[in-house]
Design a protein around this motif. Sequence first.
Motif, PDB file in Angstrom:
ATOM      1  N   ALA A  59       0.682  -1.524   0.008  1.00  0.00           N
ATOM      2  CA  ALA A  59      -0.110  -0.121   0.384  1.00  0.00           C
ATOM      3  C   ALA A  59       0.542   0.854   0.207  1.00  0.00           C
ATOM      4  O   ALA A  59       0.527   2.100  -0.822  1.00  0.00           O
ATOM      5  CB  ALA A  59      -0.820   0.393   0.838  1.00  0.00           C
ATOM      6  N   ARG A  60       1.736   1.325   1.385  1.00  0.00           N
ATOM      7  CA  ARG A  60       2.756   3.161   0.508  1.00  0.00           C
ATOM      8  C   ARG A  60       3.585   2.778  -0.193  1.00  0.00           C
ATOM      9  O   ARG A  60       3.783   3.892  -0.979  1.00  0.00           O
ATOM     10  CB  ARG A  60       3.591   1.929   2.074  1.00  0.00           C
ATOM     11  N   MET A  64       2.849   1.382  -3.924  1.00  0.00           N
ATOM     12  CA  MET A  64       1.578   1.987  -4.075  1.00  0.00           C
ATOM     13  C   MET A  64       1.513   3.325  -3.865  1.00  0.00           C
ATOM     14  O   MET A  64       1.149   3.425  -5.612  1.00  0.00           O
ATOM     15  CB  MET A  64      -0.042   1.347  -4.239  1.00  0.00           C
ATOM     16  N   GLY A  65       2.033   4.701  -3.340  1.00  0.00           N
ATOM     17  CA  GLY A  65       1.700   5.744  -2.858  1.00  0.00           C
ATOM     18  C   GLY A  65       0.285   6.014  -2.274  1.00  0.00           C
ATOM     19  O   GLY A  65      -0.495   7.339  -2.745  1.00  0.00           O
ATOM     20  N   MET A  66      -0.275   5.077  -1.258  1.00  0.00           N
ATOM     21  CA  MET A  66      -1.281   5.441  -0.144  1.00  0.00           C
ATOM     22  C   MET A  66      -0.589   6.704   0.261  1.00  0.00           C
ATOM     23  O   MET A  66       0.427   6.135   1.196  1.00  0.00           O
ATOM     24  CB  MET A  66      -1.932   4.200  -0.258  1.00  0.00           C
ATOM     25  N   SER A  67      -1.254   7.172   0.828  1.00  0.00           N
ATOM     26  CA  SER A  67      -0.593   8.265   2.106  1.00  0.00           C
ATOM     27  C   SER A  67      -1.182   7.704   3.031  1.00  0.00           C
ATOM     28  O   SER A  67      -2.092   6.954   2.852  1.00  0.00           O
ATOM     29  CB  SER A  67      -1.937   9.776   2.126  1.00  0.00           C
ATOM     30  N   PRO A  68      -0.801   7.844   4.011  1.00  0.00           N
ATOM     31  CA  PRO A  68      -1.004   7.140   5.112  1.00  0.00           C
ATOM     32  C   PRO A  68      -2.704   7.174   5.902  1.00  0.00           C
ATOM     33  O   PRO A  68      -2.928   5.834   5.991  1.00  0.00           O
ATOM     34  CB  PRO A  68      -0.149   7.500   6.525  1.00  0.00           C
ATOM     35  N   GLN A 118      -4.669   7.315   3.521  1.00  0.00           N
ATOM     36  CA  GLN A 118      -5.987   6.866   2.298  1.00  0.00           C
ATOM     37  C   GLN A 118      -5.150   4.825   3.593  1.00  0.00           C
ATOM     38  O   GLN A 118      -6.037   3.799   2.774  1.00  0.00           O
ATOM     39  CB  GLN A 118      -5.027   6.903   1.363  1.00  0.00           C
TER      40      GLN A 118
END
Lengths: 355, 244
Positions: B153-154, B156-160, B162
């Motif tokens: 998740a991280r 892939m560019g999800m913010s904390p 998200q």
Amino acid sequence: MIRLDNVSMKYGEQYAVRNLSLDIASGDFCVLVGTSGCGKSTTLKMINRLVEHNEGRILINNQEIASFEINALRRRIGYAIQNIGLFPHWSVAKNIAVVPRLLKWDAQRIHNRVNELLELFALDPAIFADKMPHELSGGQAQRVGVARALAADPDILLMDEPFGALDPITRESLQEEMLRIQSQIKKTIVFVTHDIEEALKLATRMVVMDAGQIIQYDTPENILHRPANHFVENIIGSQDRGLKAASCKQVRDIMRPDPPRVQGAAPPCRGSGRLWAVDGANAPVRLLQATVDGDASYRWREIDVTPDMGLQAEDSVKLAISKMLWRKVAALPVLSSDGTLLAEVRMADLVGGCA
Amino acid sequence: MWRASIRRAPWRALTSALLLILCASLFPHMETLFRWLQPDASQVVYDRDSFWRLLLSHAGLVLLSGFIATVVGVVSGILVTRESGRDFLPLVNNIASIGQTFPPVAVLALAVPMTGFGGAPTVVALTLYGLLPVVRNTIAGLEGVSGAVLEAARGMGMSPSQVLWKVELPLAFKVIMAGVRTSVTINIATAAIGSTIGAKTLGDPIVAGLINGNTAYVLQGAILVALLAVAADAIFERIESASA
């Protein structure tokens, strides 16, 4: 494309990576290989800033990655990992769509892209799009994992031991698939593995690492034939280097196209050398090998061509050698996708004319 | 088994709720039955309050304290599993474990000097008592999300936020809900003790019955408390299976 310029990273006082400089060109399949704890994973994760470097600069297209917004940077870089990490509460389609959704693509575009990727990985969208991750086999799950990494069509793909947890057969087929897909999509791939055969097979450039530093950065050929030092020699294994070299070469590199052939079953009365007897559809049926009898007369030795003897142009030379040893023949047919005789591989060519 | 529980749950929730309504409405008219149980008492049906009022007040106390406990518990569970709150994780975990070993009567008794008699100390005590399973399960649920999923998740560019809302909370939902379920069902039983410090609950007939040696009163209160607990539990089961 990707440039690491004198980069260091330390955990506490311990350097994980020290003064590392590396240029990775666009379209390269760059494989980092080394023993565990050598810093290869750390090096990979510094590129998408899952690990932040302490010293030096990392540039993508001449722009320092520290200057990017961190999540924008990561959405531009595909990322696939050993444990896959599919989101267990989302379907395959939704998993693949993660980054496009983060980038706010419209629904139709996402739908098309998901189907395109499923087809690229030979997963039928009608069957797989709505499956949940727990319904997939290990190989299918990692295909989805790599498809997800490619979803937003990033220029760079980072892969951290993606096939490490798969059984050998699945791993091999995924490696082949990776090569096929890379020949279509031409991404810049940075790939970490501790499996030297995998590295030799996939890489266009290899980085051998030890203790946080690069020992040798070269093509797989050069690493095999001209290892920089004893360490590299050890890693590639000095005893079976020949087989490893063969495993990173393809049949197409050594095959001879249009070998001599005869139609039908009946061989000519006198012959020399080698002939392929083919049927009406130009598929090889028998290998005819001229032998000299005790009374100095020629005779054809006939060997039936069984399906397991056939090679494909993209098979490894190692496979060709294995089949020759197993079937005890000095030549193998190379078949096109529809089973017709395309070329042959000769033992003599493998050993440089000494057989 | 998993399938069977889904099919059984709506049936269980509905019947237990119906039984609860039926009992609360019919107890006042069942004098003959209770007379048979308790022939020597002058009164056999509790009538200082209607069962309906007691039931609603009881449920109200549990809902209010359950709501506060869930909000506070989930939020603190989230905070101590964030990077910045990690230091407090062992502390909160320990408090949650120790708190669970306190008997509820002791918590009630300790709340009285602070808030006086009545509903307020009961809500305080129920909230404190109900907090613990929620906190514990929130932490367990969030910690249970696989590291590979979080890394993906991280990466892939999800913010904390998200990662929290799209990945961690949905994946931990079942475990968190199980904590809320435990907390609420325990507190339905515990709330009855609130009668001893002046809260209006289904414990009133039980306490009165114990003091006067009136088994019929005790039975009336106890049946209603038990049915309320079973109904609440079945409703939670519905929510959990619907989210699966």
